[in-house]
Scaffold this active site. Structure first.
Site, PDB file in Angstrom:
ATOM      1  N   ASP A  16       0.875  -1.168   0.000  1.00  0.00           N
ATOM      2  CA  ASP A  16       0.000   0.000   0.000  1.00  0.00           C
ATOM      3  C   ASP A  16       0.920   1.228   0.000  1.00  0.00           C
ATOM      4  OD1 ASP A  16      -2.458   1.583   0.467  1.00  0.00           O
ATOM      5  OD2 ASP A  16      -1.589   1.884   2.455  1.00  0.00           O
ATOM      6  N   ASP A  18      -0.090   5.101   0.948  1.00  0.00           N
ATOM      7  CA  ASP A  18      -0.297   6.069   2.029  1.00  0.00           C
ATOM      8  C   ASP A  18      -0.396   5.380   3.379  1.00  0.00           C
ATOM      9  OD1 ASP A  18      -0.515   8.490   0.383  1.00  0.00           O
ATOM     10  OD2 ASP A  18      -2.298   7.521  -0.408  1.00  0.00           O
ATOM     11  N   ASP A 172      -1.382  -0.816   6.236  1.00  0.00           N
ATOM     12  CA  ASP A 172      -1.560  -0.124   7.516  1.00  0.00           C
ATOM     13  C   ASP A 172      -3.008  -0.035   7.947  1.00  0.00           C
ATOM     14  OD1 ASP A 172      -2.169   3.314   6.954  1.00  0.00           O
ATOM     15  OD2 ASP A 172      -2.022   1.822   5.362  1.00  0.00           O
TER      16      ASP A 172
END
Length: 202
Positions: A16, A18, A172
């Site tokens: 991922d 961001d 995240d």
């Protein structure tokens, strides 16, 4: 400290962007708040992080539904992108993830798999000097069903020509971890900013 990998051998790393590669989630939240301000929309920090990994279009649609608004998705997203790019110079890489990128680069192929648009992801990776590390980019324009659906990760695996079970995902968010599990992929959970930053202070 390098985040531990799950058990097993992996032929590709899927990241991922961001909050995983780029420590950009606080900056994204600021950009969202500025973009939504003229419409009187609210997007608190708790909800912002809970919705991490979703596409901007789906976020705007749900904010409209929740708050009785009719914000135009394209216009809001363009404003958000513009504000994010203004704030981008302050963004740094997540050190624990950067260690994995540096250690495995050239050994296995990498893909970025993001709920953000290609323009935003490209800008982030360029700012970090990491754009050339990634063989494949799968962004919001490249799939229909956003995380927690596994489509984005399965698309990346197909583009890399690697079986899903031979991929490891760095994520995240809860939605991202759910998407990785649904794709049959192992995953590494990247701690949120407040955990990483507080651990460095203490």
């Amino acid at each position: 400290m390098m985040l531990p990998l799950p058990e097993g051998e992996f032929d590709a790393y899927l990241f991922d962007c961001d909050g995983t590669i780029a420590d950009s989630m606080p900056v994204h939240h600021q950009a969202w708040l500025r973009a939504l301000e003229e419409y009187g929309a609210e997007f608190g920090e708790e909800l912002f992080y809970a919705w991490g990994g979703r596409t901007p279009a789906s976020v705007i649609a749900d904010l409209n539904a929740r708050q009785g608004l009719t914000m135009p998705a394209d216009a809001v997203n363009e404003r958000r992108e513009r504000f994010f790019e203004e704030l981008l110079p302050g963004v740094r890489a997540v050190p624990e993830v950067l260690e994995h990128i540096e250690a495995a680069y050239g050994k296995v192929p990498f893909a970025v798999v993001s709920g953000s648009g290609r323009e935003s992801v490209t800008a982030s990776l360029k700012a970090l000097g990491l754009l050339d590390r990634f063989d494949v980019m799968v962004c919001a324009e490249d799939y229909v069903n956003g995380k927690p659906d596994p489509e984005c990760f399965l698309t990346a695996a197909k583009l890399l020509n690697v079986a899903p079970e031979r991929c490891v995902v760095f994520e995240d968010t809860d939605f991202g971890m759910q998407a990785a599990a649904a794709a049959g992929m192992a995953a590494v959970r990247v701690p949120p900013p407040w955990q990483r930053h507080s651990s460095k202070i203490n």
